[in-house]
Design a protein around this motif. Structure first.
Motif, PDB file in Angstrom:
ATOM      1  N   ASP A 116       0.822  -1.217   0.000  1.00 62.84           N
ATOM      2  CA  ASP A 116       0.000   0.000   0.000  1.00 62.84           C
ATOM      3  C   ASP A 116       0.846   1.252   0.000  1.00 62.84           C
ATOM      4  N   LYS A 117       2.137   1.081   0.296  1.00 64.10           N
ATOM      5  CA  LYS A 117       2.993   2.247   0.478  1.00 64.10           C
ATOM      6  C   LYS A 117       3.572   2.683  -0.862  1.00 64.10           C
ATOM      7  N   GLN A 118       3.396   3.967  -1.176  1.00 59.35           N
ATOM      8  CA  GLN A 118       3.929   4.465  -2.434  1.00 59.35           C
ATOM      9  C   GLN A 118       5.359   4.920  -2.212  1.00 59.35           C
ATOM     10  N   ALA A 119       6.277   4.447  -3.060  1.00 64.23           N
ATOM     11  CA  ALA A 119       7.688   4.790  -2.892  1.00 64.23           C
ATOM     12  C   ALA A 119       8.149   5.817  -3.916  1.00 64.23           C
ATOM     13  N   LEU A 120       7.496   5.865  -5.082  1.00 66.72           N
ATOM     14  CA  LEU A 120       7.851   6.873  -6.092  1.00 66.72           C
ATOM     15  C   LEU A 120       6.576   7.544  -6.584  1.00 66.72           C
ATOM     16  N   PRO A 173      18.468  11.760  -0.217  1.00 64.66           N
ATOM     17  CA  PRO A 173      18.629  11.159   1.105  1.00 64.66           C
ATOM     18  C   PRO A 173      18.191   9.694   1.114  1.00 64.66           C
ATOM     19  N   SER A 174      18.626   8.999   2.114  1.00 64.27           N
ATOM     20  CA  SER A 174      18.325   7.568   2.225  1.00 64.27           C
ATOM     21  C   SER A 174      16.821   7.326   2.263  1.00 64.27           C
ATOM     22  N   GLY A 175      16.380   6.329   1.504  1.00 65.08           N
ATOM     23  CA  GLY A 175      14.965   5.977   1.510  1.00 65.08           C
ATOM     24  C   GLY A 175      14.117   6.808   0.576  1.00 65.08           C
ATOM     25  N   CYS A 176      14.760   7.620  -0.272  1.00 65.12           N
ATOM     26  CA  CYS A 176      13.970   8.504  -1.122  1.00 65.12           C
ATOM     27  C   CYS A 176      13.529   7.822  -2.406  1.00 65.12           C
ATOM     28  N   GLY A 177      14.026   6.632  -2.665  1.00 67.93           N
ATOM     29  CA  GLY A 177      13.546   5.904  -3.834  1.00 67.93           C
ATOM     30  C   GLY A 177      14.526   5.804  -4.989  1.00 67.93           C
ATOM     31  N   LYS A 178      15.790   6.086  -4.754  1.00 63.86           N
ATOM     32  CA  LYS A 178      16.782   6.008  -5.836  1.00 63.86           C
ATOM     33  C   LYS A 178      16.920   4.576  -6.345  1.00 63.86           C
ATOM     34  N   SER A 179      17.136   3.659  -5.396  1.00 64.43           N
ATOM     35  CA  SER A 179      17.298   2.261  -5.808  1.00 64.43           C
ATOM     36  C   SER A 179      16.028   1.755  -6.460  1.00 64.43           C
ATOM     37  N   THR A 180      14.899   2.163  -5.910  1.00 60.03           N
ATOM     38  CA  THR A 180      13.629   1.732  -6.467  1.00 60.03           C
ATOM     39  C   THR A 180      13.521   2.159  -7.923  1.00 60.03           C
ATOM     40  N   PHE A 181      13.871   3.397  -8.199  1.00 58.38           N
ATOM     41  CA  PHE A 181      13.796   3.875  -9.572  1.00 58.38           C
ATOM     42  C   PHE A 181      14.780   3.112 -10.468  1.00 58.38           C
ATOM     43  N   THR A 215      24.390   7.344  -6.035  1.00 52.16           N
ATOM     44  CA  THR A 215      25.508   7.580  -5.125  1.00 52.16           C
ATOM     45  C   THR A 215      25.087   8.470  -3.971  1.00 52.16           C
ATOM     46  N   HIS A 216      25.741   8.259  -2.851  1.00 49.81           N
ATOM     47  CA  HIS A 216      25.503   9.101  -1.686  1.00 49.81           C
ATOM     48  C   HIS A 216      26.558  10.183  -1.567  1.00 49.81           C
ATOM     49  N   SER A 217      27.559  10.083  -2.450  1.00 54.04           N
ATOM     50  CA  SER A 217      28.655  11.036  -2.332  1.00 54.04           C
ATOM     51  C   SER A 217      28.476  12.142  -3.364  1.00 54.04           C
ATOM     52  N   ASP A 266      24.203   0.673  -8.483  1.00 51.04           N
ATOM     53  CA  ASP A 266      23.589   1.127  -7.231  1.00 51.04           C
ATOM     54  C   ASP A 266      24.673   1.255  -6.172  1.00 51.04           C
ATOM     55  N   GLU A 267      25.087   2.461  -5.924  1.00 49.12           N
ATOM     56  CA  GLU A 267      26.149   2.731  -4.946  1.00 49.12           C
ATOM     57  C   GLU A 267      27.314   1.754  -5.094  1.00 49.12           C
ATOM     58  N   PRO A 268      27.942   1.728  -6.269  1.00 51.84           N
ATOM     59  CA  PRO A 268      28.950   0.696  -6.522  1.00 51.84           C
ATOM     60  C   PRO A 268      30.203   0.857  -5.665  1.00 51.84           C
TER      61      PRO A 268
HETATM   62  N1  LIG Z   1      11.416  -4.598  -0.764  1.00 52.62           N
HETATM   63  C1  LIG Z   1      10.772  -3.562  -0.212  1.00 52.62           C
HETATM   64  N2  LIG Z   1       9.628  -3.761   0.454  1.00 52.62           N
HETATM   65  C2  LIG Z   1       8.960  -2.724   1.019  1.00 52.62           C
HETATM   66  N3  LIG Z   1       9.380  -1.468   0.980  1.00 52.62           N
HETATM   67  C3  LIG Z   1      10.526  -1.204   0.326  1.00 52.62           C
HETATM   68  C4  LIG Z   1      11.282  -2.229  -0.294  1.00 52.62           C
HETATM   69  N4  LIG Z   1      12.377  -1.685  -0.858  1.00 52.62           N
HETATM   70  C5  LIG Z   1      12.298  -0.369  -0.596  1.00 52.62           C
HETATM   71  N5  LIG Z   1      11.199  -0.070   0.108  1.00 52.62           N
HETATM   72  C6  LIG Z   1      10.783   1.280   0.572  1.00 52.62           C
HETATM   73  O1  LIG Z   1      10.776   2.132  -0.529  1.00 52.62           O
HETATM   74  C7  LIG Z   1      11.342   3.384  -0.197  1.00 52.62           C
HETATM   75  C8  LIG Z   1      12.475   3.697  -1.156  1.00 52.62           C
HETATM   76  O2  LIG Z   1      13.523   2.759  -0.949  1.00 52.62           O
HETATM   77  P1  LIG Z   1      14.832   2.737  -1.796  1.00 52.62           P
HETATM   78  O3  LIG Z   1      15.561   1.485  -1.485  1.00 52.62           O
HETATM   79  O4  LIG Z   1      14.516   2.965  -3.207  1.00 52.62           O
HETATM   80  O5  LIG Z   1      15.623   3.977  -1.189  1.00 52.62           O
HETATM   81  P2  LIG Z   1      17.050   4.523  -1.577  1.00 52.62           P
HETATM   82  O6  LIG Z   1      16.880   5.884  -2.036  1.00 52.62           O
HETATM   83  O7  LIG Z   1      17.758   3.588  -2.461  1.00 52.62           O
HETATM   84  O8  LIG Z   1      17.740   4.519  -0.155  1.00 52.62           O
HETATM   85  P3  LIG Z   1      19.261   4.227   0.204  1.00 52.62           P
HETATM   86  O9  LIG Z   1      20.012   5.429  -0.170  1.00 52.62           O
HETATM   87  O10 LIG Z   1      19.226   4.058   1.695  1.00 52.62           O
HETATM   88  O11 LIG Z   1      19.661   3.006  -0.528  1.00 52.62           O
HETATM   89  C9  LIG Z   1      11.798   3.278   1.237  1.00 52.62           C
HETATM   90  O12 LIG Z   1      10.856   3.932   2.035  1.00 52.62           O
HETATM   91  C10 LIG Z   1      11.788   1.829   1.533  1.00 52.62           C
HETATM   92  O13 LIG Z   1      11.403   1.591   2.855  1.00 52.62           O
END
Ligand SMILES: Nc1ncnc2c1ncn2[C@@H]1O[C@H](COP(=O)(O)OP(=O)(O)OP(=O)(O)O)[C@@H](O)[C@H]1O
Ligand SMILES: [Mg+2]
Lengths: 434, 271
Positions: free
Chosen positions: B35-39, B57-65, B223-225, B192-194
């Motif tokens: 149910d949680k929207q990440a992007l 910042p961490s958790g903002c959805g970079k890896s997700t994208f 990258t975080h840097s 992803d953050e290689p």
């Molecule tokens: N497998 C998953 N199941 C549920 N929620 C997830 C999952 N992966 C990521 N999320 C949520 O999606 C959001 C984005 O996560 P994402 O991993 O894309 O962040 P990020 O920008 O890559 O962070 P980081 O810099 O810490 O790697 C976060 O709120 C995270 O909790």
């Protein structure tokens, strides 16, 4: 200003010294608790070790006599009058082996005494001579020297399990027989040799002719069937559930049921096998095929559970790496995940097989408890297995079966220890550091 | 060769980017974990032969994208992707698209080096083998050598290609993973953050490598840097709480960000 800060720092110091005293007091208790805990652990392990040692000692000391057999050296003239060269196998070999014994004791004349004298020989003596002549018919007419087994009672007498000093009515050997046996010893005709029969023969009513080879072969065929069924089905189920199945209610229900299956008493599987395999499908009774199928049911949950744990232990990063390169789900599994999980799966399989090897109850239900003399030649021949053989022998009245029971237990334990060592070895050897 | 030249010219002249069609273009991308929207409605164009950095910042959805671009999110049961992502005029979420083929075109390097517990050679040869890229042993040897050379690892491992890849140092392992990714000849490489598990020297080595690889591949790097983003990328996209806040030329983002949040992040006030 100083008048205000001094009392303050004073209380802090007081509090600090209070605290360290408290901590010190607590430390003492903590150390004591730790020592106690360690003592409990050591005591537990010592107790366990003691039990195992006691078990090994009793079984070992009971089993050792079974590895030797008391034999009599006979010089026999194979008279062509007694053995018709055209009907070698039907000659009266009992008479042939008794003659030289009677010749040693010419003073024995009454029918009863003659019978008692003849009873000192095992029925196996006649079989041994017969086999020898069948193997080499040219021996007819010659004089041969052959070692033949003495009966189990004489064997027990020789090993000291039956004591000459005890009351005659309480032992199965008469005073006369004891005297004759001592004469035979004086003649230098009695020899104690390694009991090869124990490892080469099938079951028998006569302890000195009984062996565990039939049960070993039966166990082997049963295990082959179990492995051939349980391993592929178990691994396939584990892989499907862990790697492919969607995680939903149904897979959860299946998972719970597999865990339940692992807890079902084995005799229930025996009843199931009897009802389904034998009564419904009409498969043969007492056959390793059915035994193996029943034990496969029992081993399956063990393999599936161990397999899933092993698959789960493969780090997800390996799956990601393979997927990221474009490997299909099947390729990810067969190229990477399964090979890495295999040592764990094999360990689980071996432990499951070891359990199955020691299983008795379900096999009783499907008739593998029958008295079977012949060594089975295939999975559909009537057979018994090692634990059932132990059960059968432990029930036999003859004193000589006591030591054979222990010997069979020792052999079974040997196989189990071997299998578990293999499992530990596999685990150690293929333990991976990612 | 012709194409490469034009690209180089384009890079020298950032203003002309818009002329070439983007390699990857994402429109209205929304991603949900359960149910949680990440992007939230991400629109982003990624151009060929450039390095695009995703920061935030961490958790903002970079890896997700990033994981949307090669559909690695498919493997997460609860993850749902909406919107359109087009690579070379092909919607990669269209029904007929085969993810196996897609991932052969879009390679990925992960945060933690994850070589297979096999030999160095087999690590690099795995991709070409499953895709049938080499017709014989010699050709496969060739691909392995070229890939290891391009990843700057050849001189260090040429005598021990039969040794396990897991026996290398962290930096070497990551370069091995890069070699493994480029052995498949992808068009786009996602990273992803290689460098997050590497020391500064190994990081510098990989950054150099990324710059070289740009000639042949399109690279997207998380990258975080800030320094790393500034050093290696031509384009930067800043994410915040699942929203693409700002994107543009790296220089512009780092010198004159338009959005306050970007400004705050790159100066270290949020993160
Ligand atoms: N497998 C998953 N199941 C549920 N929620 C997830 C999952 N992966 C990521 N999320 C949520 O999606 C959001 C984005 O996560 P994402 O991993 O894309 O962040 P990020 O920008 O890559 O962070 P980081 O810099 O810490 O790697 C976060 O709120 C995270 O909790
Ligand atoms: Mg991330």
């Amino acid at each position: 200003m100083t008048s205000e800060t001094l009392p303050d720092s004073g209380t802090i110091r007081d509090r600090n010294s209070d605290k360290s005293a408290l901590v010190k007091a607590g430390l003492k208790r903590r150390y004591a608790a730790e020592r106690r805990f360690r003592a409990y652990g050591v005591a537990g392990i010592l107790f366990g070790l003691g039990c195992i040692l006691l078990l090994f000692y009793t079984i070992g000391s009971n089993a050792i006599p079974a590895f030797t057999q008391t034999m009599l050296r006979l010089d026999i003239t194979l008279d062509p009058q007694d053995i018709d060269p055209d009907a070698i196998s039907t000659a009266n070999y009992r008479k042939i082996v008794r003659q030289p014994v009677r010749a040693l004791f010419p003073e024995v004349t009454s029918r009863r005494d003659k019978r008692a004298l003849a009873a000192m020989l095992s029925p196996g003596a006649a079989y041994a001579v017969r086999q020898m002549v069948i193997d080499d018919p040219s021996l007819i007419g010659k004089r041969i020297s052959i070692l033949v087994p003495l009966s189990d009672d004489i064997d027990q007498l020789n090993k000291g399990a039956i004591k000459a000093s005890s009351d005659e009515t309480e032992r199965r050997v008469s005073n006369k027989q004891i005297a004759w046996f001592e004469r035979l010893q004086d003649f230098g005709l009695v020899e104690t040799v390694f009991n090869t029969t124990l490892f080469t023969a099938g079951d028998s009513r006569e302890p000195e002719l009984a062996g565990i080879w039939g049960a070993v072969v039966g166990s082997f065929f049963t295990m082959i069937v179990t492995l051939a069924l349980a391993f592929p089905i178990g691994v396939a189920s584990a892989v499907y559930l862990e790697e492919f199945a969607p995680k939903n209610k149904w897979t959860q229900v299946i998972e719970v049921n597999i865990n339940n299956l692992a807890a079902v008493p084995s005799i229930v599987f025996g009843l199931l096998g009897l009802a389904v395999y034998i009564n419904f499908f009409g498969l043969p009774r007492s056959a390793p095929l059915v035994g193996g199928m029943v034990l496969a049911l029992m081993t399956l949950p063990t393999i599936i559970i161990a397999g899933r744990a092993a698959l789960k232990a493969v780090p997800p990063s390996i799956r990601d790496a393979a997927r990221g390169l474009g490997a299909s789900p099947l390729q990810v599994t067969t190229h990477h995940v399964l090979p890495l999980a295999m040592p764990g799966i094999l360990t689980g399989t071996i432990i499951g097989m070891a359990q199955a090897l020691g299983e008795t109850a379900p096999l009783l239900m499907i008739g593998m408890v029958a008295f079977i003399v012949d060594i089975p030649g295939g999975v559909t021949d009537p057979a018994t297995v090692m634990p059932v053989q132990i059960y059968l022998w432990s029930d036999a009245p003859e004193r000589a079966f006591v030591e054979r029971t222990s010997a069979a237990i020792a052999v079974l334990l040997g196989f189990l220890i071997l299998m578990n060592t293999l499992a530990v070895f596999l685990r150690k050897k293929f333990e991976r550091k990612w | 060769m012709q194409a490469a030249n034009t690209v180089l010219i384009e890079e020298a002249e950032p203003a002309t980017h818009t002329n070439a069609p983007p390699k990857v273009s994402a429109r209205d991308v929304c991603v949900y974990y359960g149910d949680k929207q990440a992007l939230f409605d991400v629109d982003l164009d990624i151009h060929a032969h450039q390095v695009t950095a995703l920061i935030g910042p961490s958790g903002c959805g970079k890896s997700t994208f990033l994981r949307c671009l090669n559909r690695m999110n498919d493997t997460i049961d609860i993850c749902r992707v909406e919107g359109r992502i087009v690579i070379d005029d092909e919607d990669i979420y269209a029904r007929h698209v085969d993810v196996v083929h897609l991932r052969a075109r879009v390679g990925m390097v992960f945060q933690k080096p994850n070589p297979f517990p096999k030999s160095i050679y087999d690590n690099v040869a795995y991709g070409p083998r499953i895709h049938g890229l080499a017709s014989g042993k010699d050709e496969l040897d060739d691909i392995v050598e070229t890939s290891l050379r391009r990843a700057g690892l050849w001189d260090e491992v040429k005598d021990r290609a039969a040794e396990p890849g897991t026996g290398l140092s962290g930096g070497q392992q990551q370069r091995l993973c890069i070699a493994r990714a480029i052995a498949v000849q992808p068009e786009v490489i996602l990273m992803d953050e290689p460098c997050s598990a590497l020391d500064p020297i190994a990081t510098a080595r990989i950054e150099e490598l990324i710059d070289e690889l740009r000639e042949q591949f399109t690279i997207v790097i998380v990258t975080h840097s800030m320094q790393q983003a500034a050093r290696v990328s031509q384009k930067t996209a800043f994410f915040h709480l699942g929203v693409l806040v700002e994107e543009g030329d790296t220089e512009q983002i780092f010198t004159t960000p338009k959005d306050d949040r970007t400004q705050a992040y790159i100066t270290g006030r949020i993160g």
